[in-house]
Scaffold this active site. Structure first.
Site: not given
Length: 300
Positions: A39, A67, A81, A181
């Site tokens: 993203d 991540y 988010d 997310r």
């Protein structure tokens, strides 16, 4: 012509396709693709495939990823988010032990409902296109695997008392198709206070890590010196986990002509196959003494 893999440390604010467009211009090569969309708010490892190396994208996208994510508790947004519209804010009365207990329930195989703000298609329309029009459709849950989910310790001189703290950092190692997310949103729901993702940095993808990555500024500087191709990793680097097989000239000719090779003594499995001059030719699979090309990488 340039051929190889460029591991970019994607900056915030760029789409993955923005990065590909930039690389396309710097290398003057139309064939550019990436493995694993990030993203715009996310940063970190984005493997970009240039030239004939684009033929390897389909293998890279299947790999696990890692991540570092920011979790903000007490806030629910329409995008899951902090870039989205705040739908609700709730009080937070969660300490680290309570959060750790919640995280344990999200490890292993889990079902995840994809977010509306995603590129998944429904009846030919991307979900985010529908979401931007205020529409919401049912999304069947999908099975993903969370291999590791860890609450990272942080030194915070300004740390609030634990029950009042809202911001935490997670390390997530997961299968392809996982939305971090959505994971943050679901953790917040499980805790009863809601939550969303506040930051995301990908540290591993397609077998590459941040140690392999370069910035777009570094690539541009190399391109200005005429040295951009020196930053490309050879495409066979992605298949380094497979054993290599060097062919004799006659066998190499047959493989280049699309023929199946008969090698009775060759154990079953996948191989990196090279010509006599160590030119990487193809990813091949051996099955009961027959060697078949899975994907070729030599120019036709």
């Amino acid at each position: 012509m340039p051929n190889g893999i460029l591991v970019i440390d994607k900056p915030a604010g760029w789409t993955s396709m923005d990065v590909c467009a930039k690389v396309r211009g710097m290398f003057h090569e139309k064939r550019v693709g990436h493995a694993g969309t990030l993203d715009p708010m996310a940063t970190g490892v984005l493997p970009v495939f240039v030239g004939r190396a684009t033929r390897a994208v389909e293998f890279a996208s299947d790999s696990d990823k890692e991540y570092i994510a920011g979790l903000k508790l007490g806030v629910i947004t329409n995008t899951q988010d902090t870039t989205g519209e705040v739908l609700e804010e709730r009080p937070v009365s969660v300490d680290r032990d309570c959060l750790r207990s919640a995280l344990a329930k999200f490890q292993g195989d889990i079902l995840q409902v994809p977010p509306m703000y995603s590129a998944i298609k429904r009846n030919g329309k991307k979900l985010y296109e529908l979401a931007r029009k205020g529409q919401e459709v049912d999304r069947p849950p999908r099975k993903v695997c969370i291999h590791a989910l860890e609450l990272l310790d942080e030194d915070r001189a300004d740390a609030l008392p634990q029950p009042e703290r809202r911001d935490y950092t997670l390390r997530v190692r997961c299968s392809k198709g996982t939305y971090v997310r959505t994971l943050c949103h679901d953790i917040g729901q499980a805790l009863g206070c809601g939550g969303c993702m506040s930051a995301l940095r990908r540290t591993e993808a397609a077998g590459f890590s941040l140690a392999d990555a370069v910035t777009l500024e570094e690539v541009q500087a190399a391109a200005d010196r005429g040295e951009a191709e020196s930053l490309l990793l050879p495409v066979d680097a992605y298949f380094a986990g497979r054993p290599d097989l060097v062919l004799k000239p006659e066998a190499e000719k047959k493989l280049r002509n699309g023929m199946t090779l008969v090698i009775p003594s060759l154990p079953d499995g996948e191989y990196r196959v090279y010509g006599g001059d160590r030119t990487f030719l193809a990813l091949c699979r051996a099955d009961r003494g027959r060697l078949v090309t899975v994907k070729s990488f030599f120019p036709v």
